[in-house]
Motif scaffolding. Structure first.
Motif, mmCIF file in Angstrom:
data_model
loop_
_atom_site.group_PDB
_atom_site.id
_atom_site.type_symbol
_atom_site.label_atom_id
_atom_site.label_comp_id
_atom_site.label_asym_id
_atom_site.label_seq_id
_atom_site.Cartn_x
_atom_site.Cartn_y
_atom_site.Cartn_z
ATOM 1 N N LEU A 53 0.826 -1.206 0.000
ATOM 2 C CA LEU A 53 0.000 0.000 0.000
ATOM 3 C C LEU A 53 0.861 1.258 0.000
ATOM 4 C CD1 LEU A 53 -2.834 1.270 0.234
ATOM 5 C CD2 LEU A 53 -2.600 1.118 2.721
ATOM 6 N N ILE A 54 1.919 1.271 0.819
ATOM 7 C CA ILE A 54 2.797 2.442 0.883
ATOM 8 C C ILE A 54 3.496 2.656 -0.459
ATOM 9 C CG2 ILE A 54 4.896 3.348 1.952
ATOM 10 C CD1 ILE A 54 4.046 1.986 4.545
ATOM 11 N N THR A 55 4.038 1.574 -1.017
ATOM 12 C CA THR A 55 4.753 1.695 -2.290
ATOM 13 C C THR A 55 3.823 2.163 -3.402
ATOM 14 O OG1 THR A 55 6.170 -0.137 -1.577
ATOM 15 C CG2 THR A 55 6.246 0.475 -3.902
ATOM 16 N N LYS A 56 2.597 1.654 -3.410
ATOM 17 C CA LYS A 56 1.641 2.058 -4.446
ATOM 18 C C LYS A 56 1.306 3.539 -4.346
ATOM 19 C CE LYS A 56 -2.999 1.023 -6.188
ATOM 20 N NZ LYS A 56 -4.218 0.190 -5.988
ATOM 21 N N GLY A 66 11.131 6.699 -12.199
ATOM 22 C CA GLY A 66 11.134 6.940 -10.766
ATOM 23 C C GLY A 66 10.862 5.713 -9.932
ATOM 24 N N HIS A 67 10.432 4.616 -10.560
ATOM 25 C CA HIS A 67 10.151 3.396 -9.804
ATOM 26 C C HIS A 67 11.413 2.751 -9.255
ATOM 27 C CE1 HIS A 67 5.997 2.826 -11.937
ATOM 28 N NE2 HIS A 67 6.076 3.934 -11.230
ATOM 29 N N LYS A 68 12.591 3.177 -9.736
ATOM 30 C CA LYS A 68 13.834 2.671 -9.174
ATOM 31 C C LYS A 68 14.014 3.103 -7.720
ATOM 32 C CE LYS A 68 16.009 3.074 -13.730
ATOM 33 N NZ LYS A 68 17.098 3.722 -14.524
ATOM 34 N N TRP A 69 13.323 4.167 -7.343
ATOM 35 C CA TRP A 69 13.427 4.692 -5.984
ATOM 36 C C TRP A 69 12.426 4.047 -5.034
ATOM 37 C CZ3 TRP A 69 16.138 9.508 -4.552
ATOM 38 C CH2 TRP A 69 16.966 9.973 -5.571
ATOM 39 N N ALA A 70 11.687 3.057 -5.488
ATOM 40 C CA ALA A 70 10.607 2.483 -4.669
ATOM 41 C C ALA A 70 11.137 1.897 -3.366
ATOM 42 C CB ALA A 70 9.859 1.413 -5.474
ATOM 43 N N LEU A 71 12.223 1.122 -3.448
ATOM 44 C CA LEU A 71 12.762 0.482 -2.247
ATOM 45 C C LEU A 71 13.265 1.510 -1.247
ATOM 46 C CD1 LEU A 71 13.540 -2.091 -0.742
ATOM 47 C CD2 LEU A 71 15.704 -2.087 -2.003
ATOM 48 N N LEU A 72 13.945 2.543 -1.744
ATOM 49 C CA LEU A 72 14.487 3.577 -0.857
ATOM 50 C C LEU A 72 13.374 4.359 -0.175
ATOM 51 C CD1 LEU A 72 16.869 5.217 0.237
ATOM 52 C CD2 LEU A 72 16.751 6.614 -1.830
ATOM 53 N N LEU A 73 12.372 4.799 -0.942
ATOM 54 C CA LEU A 73 11.295 5.603 -0.362
ATOM 55 C C LEU A 73 10.438 4.786 0.594
ATOM 56 C CD1 LEU A 73 10.191 7.688 -3.482
ATOM 57 C CD2 LEU A 73 11.669 8.390 -1.596
ATOM 58 N N THR A 74 10.162 3.533 0.251
ATOM 59 C CA THR A 74 9.362 2.690 1.146
ATOM 60 C C THR A 74 10.118 2.395 2.434
ATOM 61 O OG1 THR A 74 8.321 1.676 -0.791
ATOM 62 C CG2 THR A 74 8.072 0.543 1.312
ATOM 63 N N SER A 75 11.406 2.146 2.336
ATOM 64 C CA SER A 75 12.207 1.894 3.543
ATOM 65 C C SER A 75 12.260 3.134 4.427
ATOM 66 C CB SER A 75 13.622 1.468 3.152
ATOM 67 O OG SER A 75 13.601 0.312 2.354
ATOM 68 N N MET A 77 9.994 5.528 4.549
ATOM 69 C CA MET A 77 8.666 5.673 5.119
ATOM 70 C C MET A 77 8.480 4.734 6.313
ATOM 71 S SD MET A 77 5.524 6.970 4.847
ATOM 72 C CE MET A 77 3.864 6.531 5.350
ATOM 73 N N THR A 78 8.918 3.495 6.192
ATOM 74 C CA THR A 78 8.788 2.535 7.286
ATOM 75 C C THR A 78 9.625 2.954 8.489
ATOM 76 O OG1 THR A 78 8.474 0.798 5.629
ATOM 77 C CG2 THR A 78 8.946 0.096 7.880
ATOM 78 N N LEU A 79 10.853 3.433 8.239
ATOM 79 C CA LEU A 79 11.716 3.882 9.326
ATOM 80 C C LEU A 79 11.101 5.045 10.084
ATOM 81 C CD1 LEU A 79 14.502 3.851 10.790
ATOM 82 C CD2 LEU A 79 15.298 5.451 9.048
ATOM 83 N N LEU A 80 10.658 6.070 9.363
ATOM 84 C CA LEU A 80 10.062 7.239 10.026
ATOM 85 C C LEU A 80 8.785 6.872 10.757
ATOM 86 C CD1 LEU A 80 10.582 9.999 7.302
ATOM 87 C CD2 LEU A 80 11.894 9.642 9.391
ATOM 88 N N LEU A 81 7.983 6.004 10.162
ATOM 89 C CA LEU A 81 6.716 5.619 10.781
ATOM 90 C C LEU A 81 6.942 4.884 12.098
ATOM 91 C CD1 LEU A 81 3.648 5.660 10.333
ATOM 92 C CD2 LEU A 81 3.862 3.463 9.181
ATOM 93 N N THR A 82 7.851 3.913 12.105
ATOM 94 C CA THR A 82 8.102 3.155 13.335
ATOM 95 C C THR A 82 8.761 4.019 14.407
ATOM 96 O OG1 THR A 82 10.149 2.367 12.283
ATOM 97 C CG2 THR A 82 8.234 0.913 12.210
ATOM 98 N N ILE A 83 9.703 4.880 14.009
ATOM 99 C CA ILE A 83 10.365 5.739 14.996
ATOM 100 C C ILE A 83 9.375 6.727 15.611
ATOM 101 C CG2 ILE A 83 12.036 7.604 15.232
ATOM 102 C CD1 ILE A 83 13.885 6.138 13.418
ATOM 103 N N ASN A 84 8.529 7.337 14.778
ATOM 104 C CA ASN A 84 7.562 8.303 15.297
ATOM 105 C C ASN A 84 6.562 7.656 16.244
ATOM 106 O OD1 ASN A 84 8.850 10.148 13.690
ATOM 107 N ND2 ASN A 84 7.216 10.318 12.186
ATOM 108 N N LEU A 85 6.080 6.465 15.898
ATOM 109 C CA LEU A 85 5.085 5.808 16.738
ATOM 110 C C LEU A 85 5.696 5.286 18.034
ATOM 111 C CD1 LEU A 85 2.969 3.890 14.067
ATOM 112 C CD2 LEU A 85 2.382 5.986 15.288
#
Length: 227
Positions: A53-56, A66-75, A77-85
């Motif tokens: 869902l996040i990657t989509k 720009g899809h080459k950046w999918a892994l970097l942006l999703t990672s 997003m996951t890092l910021l989300l877990t740290i913030n929560l």
């Protein structure tokens, strides 16, 4: 008393060694690692659905380059989300309340998007500095304004994330301190303050998720302009 409110934003240390690196790596331990089984469990299925869902959502505005950046942006997003929560839990430390960390994330990624545009399409990337149809006398001023707005983007990314999380943590600590102080004096007011604190905590959970999404979404929009 006022200084103690800001103690939560100082990096914890043990024997003089800052523990901010451990607090940044700890959220990764909560994510289940993939295995070789054909049938996954519910937690792994939920994790894969969330990553999809996040990657989509992040890749919708981008083209195939720009899809080459999918892994970097999703990672990210996951890092910021877990740290913030995790930073909303009691007796924890939130690394994203530090401007230095947010700038360390924002500046290199913004610079990478800018260099990508200058390498792949230099004329279009430089064309953003001067809108089409600009009167000749206004060209120097507009170039300076557009350059300033371009260079201020990483600062805006870092300050936005830091300010929102810092303000939320300060409000939670102020209201929780007021709730504890009013409990023996005015129990009714203390219960009302505790209700406000509960609603504010729910709001801060939403803010922690939204700010992580906005940070990565703006990076993807900057990338969209340069591919």
């Amino acid at each position: 008393m006022n200084l103690s409110f800001f103690d939560q934003f100082t990096s914890p240390c043990l024997l003089g060694i800052p523990l901010i690196l451990i607090s940044m790596l700890f959220p990764a331990l909560l994510l289940p690692s993939p295995n070789n089984r054909w049938i996954t469990n519910r937690l792994s299925t939920l994790q894969l659905w969330l990553f999809h869902l996040i990657t989509k959502q992040l890749m919708i505005p981008l083209n195939k380059n720009g899809h080459k950046w999918a892994l970097l942006l999703t990672s990210l997003m996951t890092l910021l989300l877990t740290i913030n929560l995790l930073g909303l839990l009691p007796y924890t430390f939130t690394p994203t309340t530090q401007l230095s960390m947010n700038m360390a994330l924002a500046f290199p990624l913004w610079l990478a998007t800018l260099l990508t545009g200058l390498r792949n399409q230099p004329s279009i990337a430089l064309g953003h500095l001067l809108p089409e149809g600009t009167p000749t006398p206004l060209i120097p001023a507009l170039i300076m304004i557009e350059t300033t707005s371009l260079l201020i983007r990483p600062l805006a990314l870092g300050v936005r994330l830091t300010a929102n999380l810092t303000a939320g943590h300060l409000l939670i600590q102020l209201i929780s301190t007021a709730t504890t102080a009013l409990l023996p004096i005015m129990p009714t007011i203390s219960l009302l303050t505790a209700l406000i604190l509960f609603l504010l905590t729910i709001l801060e959970v939403a803010v922690a998720m939204i700010q992580a999404y906005v940070f990565v979404l703006l990076l993807s929009l900057y990338l969209q302009e340069n591919i």
